[in-house]
Design an enzyme around this catalytic site. Structure first.
Site, PDB file in Angstrom:
ATOM      1  N   HIS A  30       1.776  -1.073   0.117  1.00 31.36           N
ATOM      2  CA  HIS A  30       3.018  -1.681   0.587  1.00 31.36           C
ATOM      3  C   HIS A  30       3.645  -0.898   1.752  1.00 31.36           C
ATOM      4  O   HIS A  30       3.792  -1.424   2.855  1.00 31.36           O
ATOM      5  CB  HIS A  30       4.036  -1.758  -0.562  1.00 31.36           C
ATOM      6  CG  HIS A  30       3.555  -2.489  -1.768  1.00 31.36           C
ATOM      7  ND1 HIS A  30       3.436  -3.868  -1.826  1.00 31.36           N
ATOM      8  CD2 HIS A  30       3.151  -2.040  -2.980  1.00 31.36           C
ATOM      9  CE1 HIS A  30       3.007  -4.229  -3.006  1.00 31.36           C
ATOM     10  NE2 HIS A  30       2.812  -3.149  -3.740  1.00 31.36           N
TER      11      HIS A  30
HETATM   12  O1  RIB Z   1       7.417  -2.926  -4.389  1.00 31.85           O
HETATM   13  C1  RIB Z   1       6.762  -1.890  -3.693  1.00 31.85           C
HETATM   14  C2  RIB Z   1       7.740  -0.830  -3.303  1.00 31.85           C
HETATM   15  O2  RIB Z   1       8.294  -0.248  -4.476  1.00 31.85           O
HETATM   16  C3  RIB Z   1       7.078   0.342  -2.545  1.00 31.85           C
HETATM   17  O3  RIB Z   1       8.006   0.906  -1.657  1.00 31.85           O
HETATM   18  C4  RIB Z   1       6.740   1.318  -3.636  1.00 31.85           C
HETATM   19  O4  RIB Z   1       6.728   2.671  -3.181  1.00 31.85           O
HETATM   20  C5  RIB Z   1       7.910   1.128  -4.567  1.00 31.85           C
HETATM   21  O5  RIB Z   1       8.974   1.940  -4.086  1.00 31.85           O
END
Ligand code: RIB
Ligand code: CA
Length: 320
Positions: A237
């Protein structure tokens, strides 16, 4: 011209990969890292940020921010990132101490030092940024853009409706989207497809290197978590935000009006993305809708391997 970047984060395994990519990129000047409670608490995210900068060989200022959300109850993700936040990976001890100023003052000060130039890569809950924008309104016009990993057009990952970063502090997210600061939103619609297969992780491990190898150790823990969700690949992500900063062609963006649900029965933390302009509100964000997954993995790999290039800095030594 280098882009002036502040990373606000909750390392966190995918945050860690994003940080190592950003610190390897000559196109970016990372003027600071601010930490927030999210995946794990702010003490751990701060220690992790210092250890990652130490591993990178870069003495980047690290300022600790909020441990808790502005209003909402605290949410964590240790099941995905491990109790230490980095899947138990062995990193060097931090070679320097965190800043005395809290994150929201550090954000204020960097915006004042780089007016109209500072861009924030926001890859955790938005508590620090909301605090800075609220406590120091002059900061709003000085920030060139907030490029965030968060939300989704479609579905959530922390609830059926909400993505973790937004759910963890929905009031902060609502304030950021309403702030008037230019926003890029890379949500789950694209970041879930910024993925690395189990075979891809083995290929990275085979390449190896002084940074790639500990990153693969973190990703082993991350993949094990994703396998408990029935998925045999992992979603990178946060790294997609850094990859997009370096190669905007990797992600297709569309301008949409985005609101954040802060008081729903089923949808608290949902980013409500008006893709058909039903509300007839002017767009307040550029939202990711498509990506080039192969280009993303190639760029991530190149950046993480660059730490082994001739002349590349080694880890910081001792308390510098
Ligand atoms: O949903 C994904 C996000 O949530 C990313 O930033 C991961 O590190 C968590 O913080
Ligand atoms: Ca994160």
């Amino acid at each position: 011209m280098k882009r002036t970047i502040l990373i606000d984060c909750d390392p966190g395994i995918d945050d860690a990969i994003a940080i190592m990519m950003a610190l390897a990129a000559p196109e970016l000047e990372v003027v600071g890292i601010t930490t927030v409670g999210g995946n794990v608490g702010a003490e751990a995210t701060t220690r992790n940020a210092l250890a990652l900068a130490t591993l990178a060989g870069r003495r980047v200022p690290v300022a600790r921010g909020r441990d808790a959300a502005l209003v909402a109850e605290t949410k964590r993700a240790e099941s995905v990132h491990g109790l230490d936040g980095l899947g138990g990976a062995r990193l060097p001890a931090p070679a320097y101490a965190e800043e005395k100023a809290p994150a929201w003052e550090f954000i204020r000060d960097m915006a004042a030092r780089y007016p109209g130039q500072l861009e924030i890569a926001a890859i955790g809950p938005l508590s620090n940024i909301a605090m800075a924008l609220s406590a120091y309104p002059e900061t709003r016009s000085r920030i060139k853009g907030i490029h965030l990993m968060g939300g989704s057009i479609a579905y959530g990952n922390a609830t059926p409706a909400a993505e973790f970063n937004i759910l963890a502090d929905p009031h902060a997210a609502a304030a950021v989207f309403q702030s008037g600061v230019p926003i890029t939103m890379l949500g789950l619609d694209v970041t879930n497809r910024a993925s690395l297969s189990a075979r891809g992780l083995e290929d990275l491990r085979t390449v190896g290197g002084r940074v790639l190898t500990p990153c693969c150790s973190m990703l082993d823990h991350y993949l094990a978590a994703y396998r408990t969700f029935g998925r045999d690949s992992l979603a990178l992500h946060d790294p997609l935000v850094i990859a997009w900063l370096l190669d905007p062609a990797l992600v297709t963006l569309e301008p949409y009006y985005v609101a954040v649900e802060t008081d729903g029965q089923y949808a608290t933390g949902k980013t409500v993305v008006d893709i058909h302009s039903v509300a007839k509100r002017p767009p307040n964000a550029l939202v990711g809708v498509e990506l080039d997954p192969d280009g993303f993995v190639a760029l991530m790999t190149r950046l993480l391997r660059s730490y082994d290039a001739p002349g590349a800095p080694g880890p910081l030594q001792g308390l510098e």
